[in-house]
Design a protein around this motif. Structure first.
Motif, mmCIF file in Angstrom:
data_model
loop_
_atom_site.group_PDB
_atom_site.id
_atom_site.type_symbol
_atom_site.label_atom_id
_atom_site.label_comp_id
_atom_site.label_asym_id
_atom_site.label_seq_id
_atom_site.Cartn_x
_atom_site.Cartn_y
_atom_site.Cartn_z
ATOM 1 N N LEU A 1 -8.750 57.526 -21.224
ATOM 2 C CA LEU A 1 -9.393 56.763 -22.293
ATOM 3 C C LEU A 1 -10.896 56.632 -22.101
ATOM 4 N N SER A 2 -11.451 57.450 -21.206
ATOM 5 C CA SER A 2 -12.853 57.236 -20.831
ATOM 6 C C SER A 2 -13.786 57.409 -22.027
ATOM 7 N N LEU A 3 -13.424 58.237 -22.955
ATOM 8 C CA LEU A 3 -14.349 58.487 -24.070
ATOM 9 C C LEU A 3 -14.548 57.259 -24.948
ATOM 10 N N LEU A 4 -13.668 56.286 -24.790
ATOM 11 C CA LEU A 4 -13.730 55.120 -25.657
ATOM 12 C C LEU A 4 -14.533 53.982 -25.041
ATOM 13 N N GLN A 5 -15.026 54.213 -23.887
ATOM 14 C CA GLN A 5 -15.749 53.141 -23.223
ATOM 15 C C GLN A 5 -16.907 52.655 -24.080
ATOM 16 N N GLY A 6 -16.977 51.364 -24.227
ATOM 17 C CA GLY A 6 -18.090 50.776 -24.964
ATOM 18 C C GLY A 6 -17.899 50.719 -26.451
ATOM 19 N N VAL A 7 -16.808 51.293 -26.941
ATOM 20 C CA VAL A 7 -16.599 51.211 -28.397
ATOM 21 C C VAL A 7 -16.040 49.825 -28.703
ATOM 22 N N PRO A 8 -16.726 49.086 -29.550
ATOM 23 C CA PRO A 8 -16.286 47.714 -29.794
ATOM 24 C C PRO A 8 -15.029 47.664 -30.680
ATOM 25 N N GLY A 9 -14.256 46.627 -30.456
ATOM 26 C CA GLY A 9 -13.104 46.375 -31.354
ATOM 27 C C GLY A 9 -11.864 47.126 -30.964
ATOM 28 N N LEU A 10 -11.915 47.954 -29.953
ATOM 29 C CA LEU A 10 -10.724 48.728 -29.598
ATOM 30 C C LEU A 10 -9.724 47.862 -28.851
ATOM 31 N N ASP A 11 -8.513 48.153 -29.102
ATOM 32 C CA ASP A 11 -7.428 47.411 -28.467
ATOM 33 C C ASP A 11 -6.588 48.405 -27.677
ATOM 34 N N VAL A 12 -6.633 48.278 -26.386
ATOM 35 C CA VAL A 12 -5.842 49.171 -25.538
ATOM 36 C C VAL A 12 -4.751 48.353 -24.862
ATOM 37 N N LYS A 13 -3.531 48.797 -25.028
ATOM 38 C CA LYS A 13 -2.419 48.063 -24.439
ATOM 39 C C LYS A 13 -1.469 49.072 -23.804
ATOM 40 N N ASP A 14 -0.978 48.774 -22.647
ATOM 41 C CA ASP A 14 -0.049 49.663 -21.936
ATOM 42 C C ASP A 14 -0.626 51.066 -21.786
ATOM 43 N N GLY A 15 -1.943 51.139 -21.648
ATOM 44 C CA GLY A 15 -2.561 52.442 -21.416
ATOM 45 C C GLY A 15 -2.702 53.298 -22.650
ATOM 46 N N VAL A 16 -2.363 52.762 -23.810
ATOM 47 C CA VAL A 16 -2.540 53.537 -25.040
ATOM 48 C C VAL A 16 -3.329 52.734 -26.063
ATOM 49 N N VAL A 17 -3.934 53.448 -26.990
ATOM 50 C CA VAL A 17 -4.794 52.811 -27.984
ATOM 51 C C VAL A 17 -3.923 52.279 -29.120
ATOM 52 N N GLN A 18 -4.172 51.055 -29.489
ATOM 53 C CA GLN A 18 -3.408 50.479 -30.594
ATOM 54 C C GLN A 18 -4.065 50.866 -31.919
ATOM 55 N N VAL A 19 -3.245 51.235 -32.840
ATOM 56 C CA VAL A 19 -3.772 51.591 -34.168
ATOM 57 C C VAL A 19 -3.004 50.806 -35.237
ATOM 58 N N THR A 20 -3.655 50.681 -36.381
ATOM 59 C CA THR A 20 -3.020 50.027 -37.517
ATOM 60 C C THR A 20 -2.001 51.007 -38.120
ATOM 61 N N PRO A 21 -1.175 50.537 -39.037
ATOM 62 C CA PRO A 21 -0.219 51.473 -39.669
ATOM 63 C C PRO A 21 -0.906 52.664 -40.334
ATOM 64 N N ASP A 22 -2.197 52.522 -40.683
ATOM 65 C CA ASP A 22 -2.871 53.700 -41.249
ATOM 66 C C ASP A 22 -3.639 54.493 -40.187
ATOM 67 N N MET A 23 -3.254 54.322 -38.944
ATOM 68 C CA MET A 23 -3.715 55.134 -37.819
ATOM 69 C C MET A 23 -5.163 54.859 -37.428
ATOM 70 N N MET A 24 -5.769 53.769 -37.920
ATOM 71 C CA MET A 24 -7.169 53.491 -37.574
ATOM 72 C C MET A 24 -7.201 52.569 -36.353
#
Lengths: 541, 335, 418
Positions: A359-382
């Motif tokens: 997940l290193s590429l996401l470092q510093g991106v605000p608002g991201l939610d990472v749980k259990d080592g994976v990125v959380q997305v909304t039902p529309d994949m955002m």
């Protein structure tokens, strides 16, 4: 009739004046129900839809319908675990339709015939960055490109394909097939930058002036287990082993190779080892029926001579040997230690215990939610950051190629909507055409076509593809085993069985309509519709 | 199987049509230009098997005769619901005379065609089971033994439906009718009576005898077309469930016909010159209960005052049919 | 061509000259010789094209004729007695459908007791069936009436029975002038059906007709027979022109001009009646004869005209309306209603009993003297009848009437040997 005898002689066909439709208390209506295969397909393929064309031998049209949802049929036809077939209604009749084999046939036919995708829609002027050229990224890129967006894929690795190349062995997916289907996507005008690892997504987006991004970097970091190990022990992870199979330097694992894990990756590694002349032994802590690997893969591995030790955990690894403890399942099905130990020969241990996401590429991106080592997305994949979408193995999922492809399509639709400033609203799902909606009497008896398998010696000694494909004749046969659940396939039954001639046949491809002037509402059409494409609804009286 | 199953085309052997079939391999009923010999607007009950069977049969006869057909009709439901003044549903030249004389009238029509040199015009007579197996039986037998050039089609719904569901000689044992009520120690129609007209027809040695059901359209069309290719007396008995008389759901008409055949209760076969030449095999044998239970005319066999011994007797009749006509494939018969 | 020939054979030859296209045959005495002769002609190829069908019953005979006639073929059959009754349902149907079938009825009694001999009970039982009925007096007239019948039937599209007395005519060898084919062809055009079953122009024949139109259909059949009253004399006139003979028509009178007593009868008995009348005339009795040829339609006007100038009339008929009296007499009385004429009914010849000149002499003289009861049973054996009536009065279980009578008359074997 004026010159005919009064009353006792009648003019032919004059009963048309008697509108028997007024007798009706319920009326038949045509409807489309969702075939269980379509419902089950992670990639959202319209399986019944493309089989419909394959049934008539129009393979190109079948392929075109197929690739509206999935640009990788030839890959799918090999690596998909086909939940479509698991849910296929024909399974309750004899055996499921070999959807996967027909898909492969269509994919291979497309490569053979050089079929190209339909040209993209008019350019939108929007640029989308896709990170990762695995199934999800390729799928997203394909759909976005067809929608008219300008797409650039940035891939950290040296070749496109992601896990399709670096995780799935050749004997399951020959690389020329993969290359051909990737190239066809690129031919749409998608830019692919290899060896380009995105270190910082915001930066990369700014740099390339991208309007949106789809992240699909996959999960490539093999999980480690804490095994007490001597210095001389040789422990590697499965992902690395499989990845190194694609390079010049083949992995050095020795003769006795223990593979630790019970998933599909463990099986892939063990079968790879077998083909390299080693003696693989899978060690798994639970039983066969509880193993996450697909049973057919376990079966194929066993056929090829892979040994499996069920109900065992590795307690210690030393040079040339490991110590395993026998396990027992408790009444909840969890493995519990027994205190019984055993030593086994092992030149190396391959850990196939799952993968983590980088997940290193996401470092510093605000608002991201990472749980259990994976990125959380909304039902529309955002993701939590507007304009950055994510899919595939890096978001919560089953982590199959097909799921990844499905994510790519779904994300593409949402990205497209987002770029247009609207919200993507999927069409409401039809009710499912369950088996009880069908009248299976009408289907001809036809057993499933068995795909040819490579003979066992060559399976044990080469990376040649294990499972063969269908040819044109048996692909046609297999396609025609489709019950067309919930969707009219113009069998003419309703038209024929109506005692009141109240069904109008509109001609090839146009289906039928009811003539409510005469339909008495007997319901025979519904009862005798093979595929459940008619429903009786009460009349408002 | 007495007709060639369609080369595997998904459903081609069983459904009315199939878009994958070549036009000449499709059923008559699949055609957009089928005759619709009996047109919409007829006054048959909802789900009438006879209306359906009649259109199946006469359309097939029309197709085979190149639309050169004259139909004769006995009194009965088919006649009443198709031609109440001032409307007729028939699109073919058609005549109704009496209940019991359709075969003889047809003989007359055929004689007229012969004497007029209209050899291409063919004659079909049709009636229900009452008009055929009972009151019209004398004329039928006469037409048979003279080998008159008539195809007689009996639409068999196993009772006099037009007059309010009374027993005929085609009514099966145990069935409730208005004249065989489900009362007394032996409720419904008795065992040991009734008339097997297809076999009696065969005994006349006529060129062609066949049975068919509205559930097997292709078999039915094959038989009608085959019969129409032949000359002399021909007889086809078509099994046509009657929702009204049987107390069955209107949508179950075809299903019940299918079950009658799949249980062995109604053997589907064909015979030439008195010898059985083909049978339509049972595809998936069903117990007799599956056929009986959806019909209220057999309701007294089940439930609180059930008659399992009568059900067993009916099963034995079905099993005997299966043995006698060889309705099961060898492996299925022993399996 | 003049031939000494059996009546049945003569009729068969006449039928053949009419070029029938379908003939339905079922044996019953005394019509059998007609269809036998026709069958032979068809089989020999002398009558062609024609389909000769050996049916399994009279019901089938009429039914086959219905089919063939509806399909446009000139259709013929013959029957008698029980046979006619067996086909009754189809007889009514043929008329209802307006099919111009011609049928010979070789008149014969109806059982029980079974009896093969002549009277008029059979065809008269079909009085209201919708068929026209023409009665032949001689075999010559039988021949001629058949030729006229086809023309009449086809003109009106209604069926006709040509009635000829069983045995008395059918089996009698007489001199008959058989016309030539050219003569018949010149008189009788080919059958041009009003409608027919034809794939080129489909129609549905035989609809179910409810109260809304049934009466009209029935009235139209009646109207057809009313038209026949005009057509029958016209066809007889044309016949005379073509064949040079008076034959047919509605009624025929004999020595009626100044008759005070008129004898009304149908069929072959007219010969005996005329002989008797001749004898009575010689004795000075003013007596004449009215022969009815067309029983249906019944020529009320012509009968009235023929009788209106006499003082009394006797209807001599070979039929009995049990419980009522005469059948023909009822119609005749209706024809003269309001005239105050004295009418007598004489039932004679039932079951083939001989009608002798002696009996007629007696009957006519009694009528002239107005000594007759309203209904007379000519030559009835009162002795036998009274014995039986007495027996029945005394014993409910008196046994079968016919056998008792035979016993009383000494004609049964039990009477002889018992």
């Amino acid at each position: 009739m004026a010159n005919k005898p009064f009353a006792i002689t009648l003019k032919p066909g004059t009963s048309l004046a008697n509108l028997t439709g007024s007798w009706r208390s319920s009326r038949p209506v045509y409807l489309n129900r969702l075939p269980p295969c379509n419902n089950a397909c992670p990639a959202g393929e319209n399986i019944q839809g493309w089989l419909f064309h394959a049934e008539s031998g129009d393979y190109e049209q079948a392929w075109r319908v197929l690739v509206r949802d999935n640009p990788l049929p030839s890959v799918m036809g090999r690596v998909c675990y086909h939940p479509c077939e698991t849910s296929c209604n024909r399974g309750q009749l004899d055996e499921a339709v070999g959807i996967n084999s027909v898909e492969r046939f269509l994919g291979d036919e497309a490569i053979k015939r050089g079929w190209k995708f339909d040209a993209p829609a008019a350019s939108t002027g929007k640029k989308v960055l896709v990170v990762g050229a695995g199934p999800s990224g390729l799928s997203a890129a394909y759909h976005l490109a067809r929608m008219g967006h300008q797409v650039e894929i940035q891939e950290a690795g040296p070749l496109a394909g992601g896990m399709m190349r670096f995780g799935i062995p050749k004997y399951r997916l020959p690389r020329d097939v993969l290359d051909a289907e990737v190239q066809r996507i690129l031919d749409l005008g998608v830019t692919l930058k290899l060896n380009t690892k995105v270190e910082n997504i915001e930066q990369s987006m700014q740099l390339g002036a991208f309007d949106a991004a789809f992240l699909a970097v996959g999960a490539h970091i093999g999980k480690r287990a804490m095994i007490p190990a001597g210095d001389a022990s040789h422990i590697v992870d499965a992902v690395s082993v499989l990845r190194s199979m694609e390079g010049e330097d083949k992995p050095m694992l020795g003769r006795k190779v223990v593979v630790y894990g019970g998933g599909n990756t463990a099986i892939d590694v063990a079968r790879t080892v077998k083909r390299m002349g080693g003696e693989p032994l899978i060690v798994y802590r639970r039983t066969r029926d509880r193993a996450p690997a697909h049973d057919f893969e376990i079966e194929e591995a066993l056929q090829e001579g892979v040994m499996i030790k069920w109900l065992s955990t590795i307690k210690q690894a030393e040079a040339g040997e490991i110590t395993v403890e026998r396990m027992e399942l408790d009444d909840k099905g969890f493995p519990q230690p027994t205190g019984e130990f055993e030593k086994l020969e092992a030149d190396s241990v391959v850990l196939a215990l799952g993968q983590d996401v980088d997940l290193s590429l996401l470092q510093g991106v605000p608002g991201l939610d990472v749980k259990d080592g994976v990125v959380q997305v909304t039902p529309d994949m955002m993701t939590g950051f507007p304009g950055i979408f994510a899919g595939g193995d890096m978001v919560p999922s089953e982590r199959t190629v097909t799921v990844g492809v499905g994510h790519g399509k779904k994300a593409a639709r949402n990205i497209d909507a987002w770029l247009r400033g609207i919200t993507y609203v999927p069409e409401p799902k039809h009710e499912i055409a369950t088996f009880d909606k069908l009248n299976p009497w009408y289907y001809s008896d036809a057993d499933k076509t068995v795909r040819p398998m490579l003979d066992i010696i060559r399976r044990q000694t080469s990376f040649d593809e294990v499972q063969g494909g269908l040819d044109e004749t048996n692909a046609l046969f297999e396609a025609r085993r489709c019950l067309s659940c919930g969707n009219c396939f113009e069998c003419d039954n309703c038209y024929g069985v109506c005692p009141d001639n109240a069904v109008i046949k509109l001609g090839p491809g146009k289906g039928f309509e009811f003539n409510y002037d005469y339909c008495k509402g007997c319901g025979i059409c519904e009862a005798e519709c093979p595929c459940g494409s008619i429903k009786m609804v009460p009349e408002d009286i | 199987m007495s007709f060639q199953p369609v080369k595997f085309y998904q459903t081609g052997t069983y459904t009315v049509g199939n878009r994958l079939l070549a036009p000449d391999a499709r059923s008559v009923q699949a055609g957009e230009l089928r005759s619709n010999s009996i047109n919409s607007g007829h006054r048959a009950c909802q789900g009438c098997g006879e209306a359906l069977g009649a259109r199946y049969a006469i359309d097939a006869a029309m197709a085979e005769s190149n639309n050169q057909l004259i139909a004769v009709n006995a009194t009965g439901c088919l006649e009443v619901f198709s031609t109440p003044y001032p409307e007729s549903s028939w699109q073919v030249p058609w005549i109704h005379s009496l209940f019991g004389n359709a075969p003889a009238v047809a003989t007359g029509v055929a004689a007229a065609m012969k004497v007029k040199g209209k050899n291409n015009v063919r004659v079909v007579a049709q009636g229900g089971d009452g008009g055929t197996t009972d009151i019209g039986f004398g004329c039928l037998s006469g037409m048979f033994e003279r080998n008159d050039d008539v195809l007689y089609i009996c639409y068999d719904n196993e009772a006099y439906m037009n007059t309010g569901v009374q027993r005929s000689s085609a009514t099966p044992p145990t069935a409730r009718t208005a004249t065989t009520m489900p009362v007394g120690p032996e409720p419904g129609n008795v065992f040991g009576q009734g008339k097997n007209v297809p076999e009696i027809a065969m005994a006349h040695g006529i060129p062609y005898v066949a049975t068919a059901t509205v559930a097997d359209l292709r078999d039915l069309e094959y038989k009608v077309r085959k019969a129409m290719k032949m000359h002399g007396a021909r007889y086809i008995q078509i099994f046509v469930p009657c929702p009204l008389g049987w107390g069955s759901a209107s949508h179950d008409t075809i299903r019940l016909a299918r079950l009658a055949k799949e249980t062995g209760m109604f053997p589907v076969f064909e015979a030439e010159h008195g010898e059985v030449t083909g049978v339509l095999k049972i595809r998936n044998k069903q117990p007799i209960e599956d056929y009986l239970k959806p019909q209220k005319r057999f309701a007294h066999l089940f439930g609180k005052h059930a008659h399992p011994e009568m059900v067993a007797h009916l099963q034995a009749i079905a099993d005997r049919n299966i043995r006698k006509y060889g309705l099961l494939d060898e492996e299925k018969a022993h399996g | 061509m003049l031939k000494q020939i059996e009546g049945s054979k003569a009729v068969a030859e006449a039928i053949a000259l009419c070029r029938p296209e379908v003939i339905c045959a079922y044996p019953i005495s005394p019509q059998t010789h007609i269809v036998e002769a026709l069958g032979e002609m068809v089989k020999a190829g002398d009558l062609t094209p024609c389909e000769f069908i050996n049916v399994e019953s009279e019901f089938a005979a009429m039914s086959v004729a219905i089919g063939s006639s509806a399909a446009g073929a000139r259709s013929y059959t013959a029957t008698a007695s029980q046979g006619l009754l067996f086909m009754v349902e189809a007889v009514y149907n043929a008329a209802g459908l307006g099919l111009p079938i011609v049928m010979t009825v070789a008149n014969r009694a109806i059982g029980a007791p079974i009896n093969i001999w002549n009277d008029h009970s059979d065809s008269l039982s079909q009085r209201d069936s919708g068929w026209m009925q023409l009665f032949a007096e001689t075999n010559q007239e039988a021949v001629d009436l058949h030729i006229q019948a086809f023309k009449l039937a086809e003109e009106l599209s209604m069926p006709i029975m040509v009635c000829m007395d069983g045995f008395i005519l059918t089996h009698a060898f007489e001199r008959v002038d058989i016309p030539t084919q050219e003569q018949v062809d010149g008189y009788l055009p080919p059958f041009d059906p009003r409608q027919m079953l034809d794939p080129a122009e489909p129609v549905s024949i035989g609809a179910m007709v409810g109260p809304e139109a049934f009466m009209e259909v029935k009235y139209l059949a009646h109207a057809k027979q009313m038209q026949a009253l005009e057509l029958i004399p016209q066809l007889a006139a044309e016949f005379k022109q073509q064949f040079g003979r008076d034959s047919g028509g509605l009624v025929r009178t004999y020595r009626a001009d100044d008759a005070e007593t008129m004898i009304v009868a149908m069929g072959s008995v007219l010969g005996t009646v005329k002989d008797t009348v001749d004898e009575l005339r010689e004795q000075g009795h003013k007596i004449g004869v009215l022969g009815i040829i067309s029983y249906r339609p019944f020529p009320l006007k012509e009968v009235r005209a023929a009788l209106v100038n006499c003082k009394r009339f006797v209807v001599l008929e070979k039929s009995l309306a049990v419980g009522m009296g005469g059948i023909v007499a009822t119609d005749v009385r209706m024809a003269v209603s309001g005239t105050g004429l004295k009418g007598y009914t004489a039932i004679a010849g039932l079951g083939g009993r001989n009608i002798t000149k002696a009996s007629l002499h007696k009957l006519f003289l009694e009528a002239e003297q107005e000594q007759l009861p309203p209904v007379t049973f000519v030559d009835l054996d009162w002795d036998v009848v009274n014995k039986q009536l007495e027996r029945e009065k005394q014993n409910r279980h008196s046994g079968p009437i016919a056998e008792n009578i035979l016993y009383d008359k000494g004609m049964s074997s039990s009477a002889k040997f018992g």
